[in-house]
Design a protein around this motif. Structure first.
Motif, PDB file in Angstrom:
ATOM      1  N   HIS A 118       0.806  -1.230   0.000  1.00  0.00           N
ATOM      2  CA  HIS A 118       0.000   0.000   0.000  1.00  0.00           C
ATOM      3  C   HIS A 118       0.836   1.276   0.000  1.00  0.00           C
ATOM      4  O   HIS A 118       0.314   2.356  -0.252  1.00  0.00           O
ATOM      5  N   LYS A 119       2.111   1.184   0.290  1.00  0.00           N
ATOM      6  CA  LYS A 119       3.033   2.324   0.324  1.00  0.00           C
ATOM      7  C   LYS A 119       2.574   3.413   1.292  1.00  0.00           C
ATOM      8  O   LYS A 119       2.809   4.598   1.084  1.00  0.00           O
ATOM      9  N   GLY A 120       1.869   3.020   2.352  1.00  0.00           N
ATOM     10  CA  GLY A 120       1.502   3.965   3.407  1.00  0.00           C
ATOM     11  C   GLY A 120       0.222   4.747   3.175  1.00  0.00           C
ATOM     12  O   GLY A 120      -0.156   5.570   4.010  1.00  0.00           O
ATOM     13  N   ARG A 121      -0.461   4.491   2.068  1.00  0.00           N
ATOM     14  CA  ARG A 121      -1.678   5.275   1.784  1.00  0.00           C
ATOM     15  C   ARG A 121      -2.533   4.549   0.756  1.00  0.00           C
ATOM     16  O   ARG A 121      -2.009   3.933  -0.170  1.00  0.00           O
ATOM     17  N   ILE A 122      -3.863   4.626   0.942  1.00  0.00           N
ATOM     18  CA  ILE A 122      -4.780   4.127  -0.088  1.00  0.00           C
ATOM     19  C   ILE A 122      -5.910   5.131  -0.288  1.00  0.00           C
ATOM     20  O   ILE A 122      -6.169   5.974   0.575  1.00  0.00           O
ATOM     21  N   THR A 123      -6.565   5.022  -1.422  1.00  0.00           N
ATOM     22  CA  THR A 123      -7.747   5.818  -1.738  1.00  0.00           C
ATOM     23  C   THR A 123      -8.883   4.849  -2.051  1.00  0.00           C
ATOM     24  O   THR A 123      -8.684   3.885  -2.793  1.00  0.00           O
ATOM     25  N   ILE A 124     -10.051   5.123  -1.479  1.00  0.00           N
ATOM     26  CA  ILE A 124     -11.235   4.303  -1.750  1.00  0.00           C
ATOM     27  C   ILE A 124     -12.265   5.191  -2.443  1.00  0.00           C
ATOM     28  O   ILE A 124     -12.626   6.241  -1.918  1.00  0.00           O
ATOM     29  N   GLN A 125     -12.700   4.783  -3.616  1.00  0.00           N
ATOM     30  CA  GLN A 125     -13.711   5.508  -4.372  1.00  0.00           C
ATOM     31  C   GLN A 125     -15.008   4.723  -4.279  1.00  0.00           C
ATOM     32  O   GLN A 125     -15.016   3.523  -4.534  1.00  0.00           O
ATOM     33  N   GLN A 126     -16.074   5.396  -3.897  1.00  0.00           N
ATOM     34  CA  GLN A 126     -17.356   4.700  -3.750  1.00  0.00           C
ATOM     35  C   GLN A 126     -18.494   5.679  -4.013  1.00  0.00           C
ATOM     36  O   GLN A 126     -18.350   6.874  -3.839  1.00  0.00           O
TER      37      GLN A 126
ATOM     38  N   ASP B 230     -20.090   6.326  -6.880  1.00  0.00           N
ATOM     39  CA  ASP B 230     -20.233   6.860  -8.242  1.00  0.00           C
ATOM     40  C   ASP B 230     -21.495   6.338  -8.911  1.00  0.00           C
ATOM     41  O   ASP B 230     -22.207   7.088  -9.579  1.00  0.00           O
ATOM     42  N   ASP B 231     -21.781   5.057  -8.729  1.00  0.00           N
ATOM     43  CA  ASP B 231     -22.956   4.446  -9.361  1.00  0.00           C
ATOM     44  C   ASP B 231     -24.264   4.973  -8.793  1.00  0.00           C
ATOM     45  O   ASP B 231     -25.302   4.861  -9.423  1.00  0.00           O
ATOM     46  N   MET B 232     -24.223   5.543  -7.582  1.00  0.00           N
ATOM     47  CA  MET B 232     -25.418   6.100  -6.947  1.00  0.00           C
ATOM     48  C   MET B 232     -25.564   7.592  -7.228  1.00  0.00           C
ATOM     49  O   MET B 232     -26.514   8.213  -6.789  1.00  0.00           O
ATOM     50  N   GLY B 233     -24.574   8.175  -7.925  1.00  0.00           N
ATOM     51  CA  GLY B 233     -24.594   9.612  -8.151  1.00  0.00           C
ATOM     52  C   GLY B 233     -24.111  10.391  -6.937  1.00  0.00           C
ATOM     53  O   GLY B 233     -24.347  11.588  -6.832  1.00  0.00           O
ATOM     54  N   ILE B 234     -23.446   9.716  -6.008  1.00  0.00           N
ATOM     55  CA  ILE B 234     -22.933  10.345  -4.793  1.00  0.00           C
ATOM     56  C   ILE B 234     -21.460   9.959  -4.653  1.00  0.00           C
ATOM     57  O   ILE B 234     -21.096   9.106  -3.842  1.00  0.00           O
ATOM     58  N   PRO B 235     -20.596  10.545  -5.476  1.00  0.00           N
ATOM     59  CA  PRO B 235     -19.189  10.147  -5.414  1.00  0.00           C
ATOM     60  C   PRO B 235     -18.561  10.492  -4.066  1.00  0.00           C
ATOM     61  O   PRO B 235     -18.707  11.601  -3.573  1.00  0.00           O
ATOM     62  N   CYS B 236     -17.935   9.493  -3.460  1.00  0.00           N
ATOM     63  CA  CYS B 236     -17.234   9.651  -2.191  1.00  0.00           C
ATOM     64  C   CYS B 236     -15.785   9.235  -2.402  1.00  0.00           C
ATOM     65  O   CYS B 236     -15.513   8.266  -3.113  1.00  0.00           O
TER      66      CYS B 236
ATOM     67  N   GLY C 206      -1.571  -2.599  14.748  1.00  0.00           N
ATOM     68  CA  GLY C 206      -2.395  -2.067  15.829  1.00  0.00           C
ATOM     69  C   GLY C 206      -2.383  -0.553  15.937  1.00  0.00           C
ATOM     70  O   GLY C 206      -3.122   0.008  16.738  1.00  0.00           O
ATOM     71  N   ALA C 207      -1.555   0.117  15.147  1.00  0.00           N
ATOM     72  CA  ALA C 207      -1.505   1.582  15.183  1.00  0.00           C
ATOM     73  C   ALA C 207      -2.761   2.162  14.539  1.00  0.00           C
ATOM     74  O   ALA C 207      -3.433   1.509  13.737  1.00  0.00           O
ATOM     75  N   SER C 208      -3.081   3.389  14.897  1.00  0.00           N
ATOM     76  CA  SER C 208      -4.253   4.068  14.336  1.00  0.00           C
ATOM     77  C   SER C 208      -4.105   4.267  12.839  1.00  0.00           C
ATOM     78  O   SER C 208      -3.003   4.380  12.314  1.00  0.00           O
ATOM     79  N   ILE C 209      -5.254   4.338  12.167  1.00  0.00           N
ATOM     80  CA  ILE C 209      -5.328   4.643  10.740  1.00  0.00           C
ATOM     81  C   ILE C 209      -5.961   6.022  10.629  1.00  0.00           C
ATOM     82  O   ILE C 209      -7.011   6.283  11.212  1.00  0.00           O
ATOM     83  N   ARG C 210      -5.337   6.914   9.891  1.00  0.00           N
ATOM     84  CA  ARG C 210      -5.909   8.244   9.694  1.00  0.00           C
ATOM     85  C   ARG C 210      -6.759   8.219   8.424  1.00  0.00           C
ATOM     86  O   ARG C 210      -6.297   7.811   7.363  1.00  0.00           O
ATOM     87  N   VAL C 211      -8.025   8.670   8.550  1.00  0.00           N
ATOM     88  CA  VAL C 211      -8.963   8.676   7.426  1.00  0.00           C
ATOM     89  C   VAL C 211      -9.361  10.115   7.135  1.00  0.00           C
ATOM     90  O   VAL C 211      -9.700  10.875   8.040  1.00  0.00           O
ATOM     91  N   SER C 212      -9.334  10.496   5.858  1.00  0.00           N
ATOM     92  CA  SER C 212      -9.802  11.814   5.437  1.00  0.00           C
ATOM     93  C   SER C 212     -10.522  11.649   4.105  1.00  0.00           C
ATOM     94  O   SER C 212     -10.519  10.578   3.519  1.00  0.00           O
ATOM     95  N   GLY C 213     -11.159  12.709   3.651  1.00  0.00           N
ATOM     96  CA  GLY C 213     -11.820  12.633   2.358  1.00  0.00           C
ATOM     97  C   GLY C 213     -13.154  13.329   2.351  1.00  0.00           C
ATOM     98  O   GLY C 213     -13.413  14.208   3.184  1.00  0.00           O
ATOM     99  N   SER C 214     -14.008  12.932   1.419  1.00  0.00           N
ATOM    100  CA  SER C 214     -15.311  13.583   1.288  1.00  0.00           C
ATOM    101  C   SER C 214     -16.395  12.535   1.050  1.00  0.00           C
ATOM    102  O   SER C 214     -16.198  11.570   0.322  1.00  0.00           O
ATOM    103  N   THR C 215     -17.512  12.742   1.732  1.00  0.00           N
ATOM    104  CA  THR C 215     -18.702  11.923   1.537  1.00  0.00           C
ATOM    105  C   THR C 215     -19.890  12.863   1.545  1.00  0.00           C
ATOM    106  O   THR C 215     -19.733  14.077   1.580  1.00  0.00           O
ATOM    107  N   ARG C 216     -21.073  12.321   1.553  1.00  0.00           N
ATOM    108  CA  ARG C 216     -22.286  13.122   1.571  1.00  0.00           C
ATOM    109  C   ARG C 216     -22.921  13.035   2.951  1.00  0.00           C
ATOM    110  O   ARG C 216     -22.919  11.978   3.580  1.00  0.00           O
TER     111      ARG C 216
END
Length: 98
Positions: free
Chosen positions: A51-59, A61-67, A78-88
């Protein structure tokens, strides 16, 4: 009790396309959620996916609500995962009177 499941397609080692059907809950599909993104990222870390320390999840689009959700992943189990981005926003939060 209702449960959902995620369908994940690895477009590349760092970009994923997700779907979360939820027919029993009377909605066609759930949108992207940070808790699912963190769980997937922790799993990828644990199986030593490249993963090289980062991934992007796209979801959504098929509903017309790109996240788009991005996670930052350390190599430490066991370390924390930092999550950022945009949803509706599904609905506006309501104040509770106490």
């Amino acid at each position: 009790r209702y449960m959902t499941f995620d369908l994940i397609d690895a477009g590349t080692a760092q970009v994923y396309h997700g779907r979360t059907p939820f027919p029993r809950g009377r909605v066609d599909e759930d949108q992207a959620t940070g808790d699912a993104a963190a769980a997937l990222s922790g799993y990828l870390r644990d199986i030593e996916w490249p993963h090289k320390g980062r991934i992007t999840i796209q979801q959504g689009d098929d509903m017309g609500i790109p996240c788009r959700l991005m996670t930052e992943i350390t190599q430490q189990r066991g370390a924390s995962i930092r999550v950022s981005g945009s949803t509706r926003t599904i609905r506006e939060p309501q104040l509770l009177e106490i």
